[in-house]
Every structure is written in C-alpha cells, then in structure tokens.
Design an enzyme around this catalytic site. Structure first.
Site, short mmCIF file in Angstrom:
data_model
loop_
_atom_site.label_atom_id
_atom_site.label_comp_id
_atom_site.label_asym_id
_atom_site.label_seq_id
_atom_site.Cartn_x
_atom_site.Cartn_y
_atom_site.Cartn_z
N ARG A 71 0.84 -1.21 0.00
CA ARG A 71 0.00 0.00 0.00
C ARG A 71 0.87 1.25 0.00
N GLY A 79 0.07 0.69 8.00
CA GLY A 79 -1.08 0.55 8.91
C GLY A 79 -2.10 -0.49 8.47
N GLY A 80 -1.97 -1.01 7.24
CA GLY A 80 -2.81 -2.12 6.81
C GLY A 80 -4.28 -1.77 6.69
N THR A 85 0.06 -10.78 6.22
CA THR A 85 -0.58 -10.20 5.02
C THR A 85 -2.07 -9.91 5.20
N GLU A 109 -29.64 -11.10 6.49
CA GLU A 109 -28.73 -12.05 7.13
C GLU A 109 -29.19 -13.47 6.85
N VAL A 139 -29.73 -14.10 -0.24
CA VAL A 139 -29.71 -13.25 -1.44
C VAL A 139 -29.49 -14.15 -2.65
N GLY A 146 -18.08 -11.29 5.43
CA GLY A 146 -16.88 -11.85 6.05
C GLY A 146 -15.63 -11.47 5.29
N LEU A 188 -9.16 -9.54 14.33
CA LEU A 188 -9.20 -8.30 15.10
C LEU A 188 -7.83 -7.67 15.17
N HIS A 246 -18.24 5.74 41.62
CA HIS A 246 -19.64 6.06 41.39
C HIS A 246 -19.76 7.52 40.97
P1 FAD Z 1 -3.98 -6.17 7.69
O1 FAD Z 1 -4.34 -5.01 8.53
O2 FAD Z 1 -4.96 -6.63 6.69
O3 FAD Z 1 -2.62 -5.77 6.97
C1 FAD Z 1 -2.00 -6.58 6.03
C2 FAD Z 1 -1.18 -5.72 5.12
O4 FAD Z 1 -0.37 -6.57 4.32
C3 FAD Z 1 -2.00 -4.88 4.15
O5 FAD Z 1 -1.67 -3.52 4.27
C4 FAD Z 1 -1.61 -5.41 2.76
O6 FAD Z 1 -1.52 -4.38 1.79
C5 FAD Z 1 -0.25 -6.01 3.03
N1 FAD Z 1 0.10 -7.11 2.12
C6 FAD Z 1 -0.63 -8.21 1.84
N2 FAD Z 1 0.04 -9.02 1.01
C7 FAD Z 1 1.22 -8.41 0.76
C8 FAD Z 1 2.36 -8.76 -0.03
N3 FAD Z 1 2.42 -9.91 -0.71
N4 FAD Z 1 3.39 -7.89 -0.07
C9 FAD Z 1 3.35 -6.72 0.62
N5 FAD Z 1 2.32 -6.35 1.40
C10 FAD Z 1 1.27 -7.18 1.46
N6 FAD Z 1 -10.62 -4.80 14.06
C11 FAD Z 1 -10.67 -4.36 15.33
O7 FAD Z 1 -10.03 -4.94 16.21
N7 FAD Z 1 -11.41 -3.25 15.67
C12 FAD Z 1 -12.14 -2.58 14.76
O8 FAD Z 1 -12.79 -1.60 15.10
C13 FAD Z 1 -12.12 -3.04 13.41
N8 FAD Z 1 -12.83 -2.40 12.48
C14 FAD Z 1 -12.78 -2.85 11.19
C15 FAD Z 1 -13.55 -2.19 10.23
C16 FAD Z 1 -13.52 -2.61 8.91
C17 FAD Z 1 -14.36 -1.89 7.89
C18 FAD Z 1 -12.69 -3.71 8.53
C19 FAD Z 1 -12.63 -4.15 7.10
C20 FAD Z 1 -11.94 -4.37 9.48
C21 FAD Z 1 -11.98 -3.95 10.82
N9 FAD Z 1 -11.26 -4.61 11.81
C22 FAD Z 1 -11.32 -4.17 13.10
C23 FAD Z 1 -10.40 -5.76 11.51
C24 FAD Z 1 -8.93 -5.32 11.43
O9 FAD Z 1 -8.80 -4.32 10.44
C25 FAD Z 1 -8.04 -6.51 11.09
O10 FAD Z 1 -8.27 -7.55 12.02
C26 FAD Z 1 -6.58 -6.12 11.16
O11 FAD Z 1 -6.29 -5.07 10.28
C27 FAD Z 1 -5.70 -7.32 10.86
O12 FAD Z 1 -4.37 -6.94 10.92
P2 FAD Z 1 -3.24 -7.69 10.08
O13 FAD Z 1 -1.97 -7.01 10.44
O14 FAD Z 1 -3.34 -9.14 10.29
O15 FAD Z 1 -3.60 -7.45 8.55
P1 NAI Z 2 -18.85 -11.21 9.96
O1 NAI Z 2 -18.33 -12.58 9.92
O2 NAI Z 2 -18.83 -10.45 11.22
O3 NAI Z 2 -20.37 -11.19 9.47
C1 NAI Z 2 -20.76 -11.67 8.22
C2 NAI Z 2 -22.23 -12.00 8.27
O4 NAI Z 2 -22.67 -12.30 6.97
C3 NAI Z 2 -22.55 -13.22 9.12
O5 NAI Z 2 -23.60 -12.92 10.00
C4 NAI Z 2 -22.93 -14.29 8.11
O6 NAI Z 2 -23.86 -15.22 8.61
C5 NAI Z 2 -23.53 -13.43 7.02
N1 NAI Z 2 -23.53 -14.03 5.70
C6 NAI Z 2 -22.58 -14.80 5.14
N2 NAI Z 2 -22.93 -15.14 3.88
C7 NAI Z 2 -24.13 -14.54 3.65
C8 NAI Z 2 -25.00 -14.50 2.54
N3 NAI Z 2 -24.70 -15.11 1.41
N4 NAI Z 2 -26.15 -13.79 2.65
C9 NAI Z 2 -26.46 -13.13 3.80
N5 NAI Z 2 -25.66 -13.16 4.90
C10 NAI Z 2 -24.51 -13.84 4.81
O7 NAI Z 2 -18.08 -10.45 8.78
P2 NAI Z 2 -17.97 -8.90 8.42
O8 NAI Z 2 -19.06 -8.13 9.06
O9 NAI Z 2 -17.82 -8.87 6.95
O10 NAI Z 2 -16.61 -8.50 9.09
C11 NAI Z 2 -15.39 -9.18 8.72
C12 NAI Z 2 -14.43 -9.20 9.85
O11 NAI Z 2 -13.93 -7.91 10.10
C13 NAI Z 2 -15.04 -9.71 11.12
O12 NAI Z 2 -14.64 -11.04 11.30
C14 NAI Z 2 -14.50 -8.85 12.19
O13 NAI Z 2 -13.63 -9.60 12.98
C15 NAI Z 2 -13.73 -7.75 11.49
N6 NAI Z 2 -14.29 -6.47 11.91
C16 NAI Z 2 -14.20 -6.12 13.22
C17 NAI Z 2 -14.75 -4.95 13.68
C18 NAI Z 2 -14.67 -4.63 15.12
O14 NAI Z 2 -13.89 -5.27 15.81
N7 NAI Z 2 -15.41 -3.67 15.62
C19 NAI Z 2 -15.45 -4.03 12.79
C20 NAI Z 2 -15.52 -4.52 11.45
C21 NAI Z 2 -14.94 -5.68 11.03
#
Ligand code: FAD
Ligand code: NAI
Length: 464
Positions: free
Chosen positions: A37, A41-42, A142, A202, A236, A271, A319, A443
């Site tokens: 990227r 920060g991923g 990754t 869902e 869906v 997911g 997470l 409290h």
């Molecule tokens: P990533 O953060 O995915 O980082 C991996 C990095 O590796 C990426 O930047 C990618 O570009 C790089 N990469 C991959 N392959 C290669 C390669 N071959 N060469 C070079 N670079 C590469 N988690 C929480 O705990 N709290 C939250 O509030 C939360 N909110 C979220 C909201 C959303 C919308 C999403 C999508 C996820 C959220 N998550 C949250 C989940 C969280 O973002 C991930 O669990 C976390 O980022 C995982 O960290 P990681 O280091 O394993 O991978």
């Molecule tokens: P998720 O696994 O939380 O939820 C996906 C939902 O989609 C499930 O309820 C599943 O039953 C449903 N589903 C699957 N296939 C379906 C289909 N064909 N039709 C209808 N429903 C279907 O995944 P989500 O919300 O995409 O998040 C991905 C990951 O990102 C999570 O595992 C979470 O750990 C992480 N994340 C964490 C956050 C946080 O910690 N606050 C915030 C956002 C993401």
C-alpha cells in the site's frame, strides 16, 4: 550483512506486521517490513478500524444534534445538516495522521520499509519489484480481504464493500446490507444515522454470529427499535444493477417465495478471507488450511522453521488487537524470548450505539464445558446510564459454578468497549466473580454495572 539481508523480514504492515516490526527492532534485530500500500497501517488504519470509527463518531454527533434528542436537556439547535465531503475530509485527516505516525515510528526504530509486493522465491528469500531480499526469519502478516459473494459484482458505486461504504460521497436513500455481522451493523449505523433507510439481510436466523445468543437477540431488538429493518434467515439470490439503482432478489434461507428489494446502495459484508494468494507459498513449503489460513504453533512458527505468521492470515478472530499482540509475541520468539498471547481472553467490540462487547466464553459455550452461574445487570438500573438518558443494554457475567472463576463477560452499553477491558484484565488474572464484586468501583460510572452483574452471580445485586 548487505542492505538486502535482514534478521527478520515481515510481509505486511497492518497492526500485526508493523507492531511486530517495531518490537523486533527494539529487541535489536535488523528488521524490514514489506508493504504494497502507499501508506502503512494495513486494513485497520487505512480502510478498517480507524476510518470506520471516524465515521461512526461523526454520524453519532450528527444524529444527536439532528434527531432532536438534545432538546430534553434544554439544548436547541438551528437546522442541522450534514456535509458528507467535510466529514470524509476529517476522516481522511485522522487516517493520514495515524498512518504517518507509523512511518515516523519505523524511522525512529530503524525499521526499513520495503515498498512493494513480496513473493517468496525460497524459504529464505523474497522478490519485491525485481529486487531479491534474504532473511534469517520471515513473518507473514498479510492480513485479509473482503469475501466476495458469488454472482454479485462489487463496482464500488452501487454495489460496495466495506471500503466503498467508507468512501460514499452521498447518503443513500436505501442501503441494503448483505450480512448482519460487525461490518454490516457498524457501517449500516453510519449511513442510517445520516438519513438512509437501512435493511440488513442475514442468512442465519440471528445477527452477530459467534456472540452470546442472548446478546444477539437483545442487540437485534435494539437495532430494530432504532429503525433498522433486519431480515434474518434470508438468502440473497441475485443483485441486478441498472444505472444508479439495484434490485436485490432474496428468498427465505429455508426455501420459499422470493421477493425483491429496491436500493440505491448494496453493501456486501459477508466476512473476510486470509491473504495467501500471490505470496508464492509453494516456494516455501508453508501450507494453508481449507479456510485459507496459515496454521502456526504456540510460537507463531509455521510448519517451516524460520517462517512465522500472525494476524488475520492465521486462525482466530480477525481483530486488530489480536494481530498486534501476536506480532509482539512472535517478534519476541524470533529474538529468542518467550512471547505470550492468551487466546482465551481476546475482547471483541462492535462500535454501534450502544456498543456490544464480549470476552471469553458465551453462555452456550460455557454450558457445554460444565456447570455455570450467570449474573446479569440491566443498564436501566445503572445510575450513570440513567442520568445520561442512555440506558439500553445489560451486563452479563458467566462464572464456573464450583470455582466461581469468570469464564465470560458480555456487555451491551454505550461504553461497553471501554468497560470490557476491566473484564479482560480480571479474566487474565484468573478472577472470580466475587473478586469483581468486592472491587470498589467509582460512582457514578457505567462500570458499576459490571460490579453489580458480578454481585448477581452470587445472587445479591444492590440496585436491581
Ligand atoms: P492487515 O491489517 O490486513 O494488513 C495486512 C497488510 O499486508 C495490508 O496492508 C496489505 O496491503 C499487506 N500485504 C498483503 N500481502 C502483501 C504482499 N504480498 N506484499 C506486501 N504487502 C502485502 N478490528 C478491530 O479490532 N477493531 C475494529 O474496530 C475493526 N474495524 C474494522 C472495520 C472494517 C471496515 C474492517 C474491514 C476491518 C476492521 N477490523 C477491526 C479488523 C482489522 O482491520 C483486522 O483484524 C486487522 O487489520 C488485521 O491486521 P493484520 O496485520 O493481520 O492485517
Ligand atoms: P462477519 O463474519 O462479522 O459477518 C458476516 C455475516 O454475513 C454473518 O452474519 C454471516 O452469517 C452473514 N452471511 C454470510 N454469507 C451470507 C449471505 N450469502 N447472505 C447473507 N448473509 C450472509 O463479517 P464482516 O461483518 O464482513 O466483518 C469481517 C471481519 O472484520 C469480522 O470477522 C470482524 O472480525 C472484522 N471487523 C471487526 C470490527 C470490530 O472489531 N469492531 C469491525 C468490522 C470488522
């Protein structure tokens, strides 16, 4: 040593990889981190945790001011409107500051950022943009990417994934969210607060898979009260896009008559899946399981000596804090120390309003393992929540019936994400429910509800 040889090369600079890199460098290892990227920060910092929380915060402020909820406190506002471009700019600023902060920390700690995409050429070498790098140890961090829904094409205009939902430049009239998980509910909340009608489709018969059943049911009630339309047990079957509109065809998961829903935005949030493609893992001997995850031992080492893996690409909850803690522990193992992550005590938080947080076993999981006691306390009986006129939710403490050891804590409350840290700490220290009940809590705070729920395990809450 040459400039292209390192003690440790980490692939991926998300919360797992960048934290591991900093820790490894602190421990004296010559460390590099490869990231493709443009910023560090991923997923978390660029298109996940941080931008989503920025929009959740902004949309919460808007809703408070716009809904008339402030009037009962004697606060009157003029007309309240939302400037989506300004909100997005403020989000981008926060993201920029935080990703820039990681770059600063890399420089400060002497971590080399190798810019580009890494692919293994052997168990001890990678290629990044035509340059070969070697290392004594590698760490695969990754992360993960959005799971596609077969037959539904993401165009990031009408049919979007989480990244598209974080970038919308308009408030949709009707947003249909496919998937009632964390992303669907958090990003659904953002656009609902800003004025969209939101329908969640869902597949399962409850939202929030993996959480405690009672918490899932209670959360669904609260979201419905807020105006979410939630269609559980619904499949869906297709999404057809015409111009700026989409028609979503759904049918009961158990079979039955199909119906259609019209929307002007469809968020696919079913997911995420591990990023293992393009790494040329076949050159290393590292395998992945049927879910695409790289399995590791207690020391985060894969089946191949010297190749470690952490974060979303490995089994366990996806997470950021799980990835970070694994990054620290894995770096410590690489440096010859003993790293520790207690995978039984990893909190999870859904940042909706109210927040939903949990740590440890659900009631269903705990019951499977033996006899338990459960204590509950309603936020409606918590003085601070009541004073703030914001008292939806409950705290639930699950303890072993014989030893009283706390096995799980589940919270729905405005501050659940903050409150769960106390429960995690208590569990990490092996606390009993009595330990929590006899700990003096300030409290008036929301945290008193945890104390009271712990007292309820013993059958003696004061305020309920
Ligand atoms: P990533 O953060 O995915 O980082 C991996 C990095 O590796 C990426 O930047 C990618 O570009 C790089 N990469 C991959 N392959 C290669 C390669 N071959 N060469 C070079 N670079 C590469 N988690 C929480 O705990 N709290 C939250 O509030 C939360 N909110 C979220 C909201 C959303 C919308 C999403 C999508 C996820 C959220 N998550 C949250 C989940 C969280 O973002 C991930 O669990 C976390 O980022 C995982 O960290 P990681 O280091 O394993 O991978
Ligand atoms: P998720 O696994 O939380 O939820 C996906 C939902 O989609 C499930 O309820 C599943 O039953 C449903 N589903 C699957 N296939 C379906 C289909 N064909 N039709 C209808 N429903 C279907 O995944 P989500 O919300 O995409 O998040 C991905 C990951 O990102 C999570 O595992 C979470 O750990 C992480 N994340 C964490 C956050 C946080 O910690 N606050 C915030 C956002 C993401």
């Amino acid at each position: 040593m040459t400039d292209t040889h390192f003690d440790l090369i980490i692939i991926g600079a998300g919360p797992g990889g960048y934290v591991a890199a900093i820790r490894a460098a602190q421990l004296g290892l010559k460390t590099a981190c490869v990231e493709s990227r443009a910023t560090l920060g991923g997923t978390c910092l660029n298109v996940g945790c941080i931008p989503s929380k920025a929009l959740l915060h902004a949309s919460e402020l808007f809703e408070e001011a716009h809904s008339g909820a402030l009037a009962k406190f004697g606060i009157s506002t003029g007309p309240v409107s939302i400037d989506v471009a300004a909100m997005q700019a403020e989000k981008a600023k926060a993201v920029g500051e935080l990703t820039g902060g990681i770059e600063f920390l890399f420089k400060k700690n002497n971590v080399t950022w190798i810019k580009g995409r890494a692919a293994f050429t052997s168990p001890t070498s990678i290629d990044v943009g035509g340059t070969a790098y070697t290392a004594t140890n590698f760490m695969i961090a990754t992360g993960s990417s959005v799971t596609p829904l077969p037959g539904v094409e993401i165009d990031q205009k009408v049919v979007i994934d989480s990244t598209g939902a974080l970038e919308l430049d308009r408030v949709p009239d009707h947003l249909v969210v496919i998937g009632g998980g964390v992303i669907g509910l958090e990003l659904g909340s953002v656009w609902k607060r800003l004025g969209a009608k939101v329908t969640v489709v869902e597949y399962l018969d409850q939202i929030l898979p993996g959480m405690d059943n009672e918490i899932r049911k209670e959360s669904a009630k609260i979201f419905k009260k807020q105006g979410f339309e939630i269609k559980t047990g619904t499949k869906v079957i297709g999404v057809a896009v015409k111009g700026k509109k989409a028609t979503i065809s759904v049918e009961p998961a158990a079979g039955g008559a199909a119906e259609t829903i019209e929307a002007d935005a469809v968020l696919v949030a079913i997911g995420r899946r591990p990023n293992v493609e393009g790494l040329a893992l076949d050159k290393t001997g590292v395998a992945f399981n049927a879910r695409g995850q790289i399995e590791v031992g207690h020391d985060f080492q894969t089946a191949v000596k010297g190749i470690y893996a952490i974060g979303d690409v490995t089994p366990g909850p996806m997470l950021a804090h799980k990835a970070e803690d694994e990054g620290i522990a894995a770096a410590e193992f690489v440096a010859g120390l003993q790293g520790i992550v207690n995978h039984d005590v990893i909190p999870g938080v859904v940042y909706t309003h109210p927040e939903i947080a949990s740590v440890g076993l659900t009631e269903e999981q705990a019951k499977e393992r033996g006899e338990i006691k459960v204590g509950k306390f309603l936020m409606a009986a918590n003085s601070r929540a009541k004073t703030n006129r914001d008292s939806d939710g409950l705290v639930k403490v699950i303890a072993d019936a014989k030893t009283d050891k706390v096995l799980g804590v589940h919270i729905i409350a405005t501050l659940a994400g903050t409150m769960i840290a106390e429960a995690a700490l208590a569990m990490e220290f092996g606390a009993t429910s009595e330990d929590i009940a006899y700990t003096c809590h300030a409290h008036p705070t929301h945290s008193e509800a945890l104390k009271e729920a712990a007292m309820a395990v013993q059958g003696k809450p004061i305020h309920m």
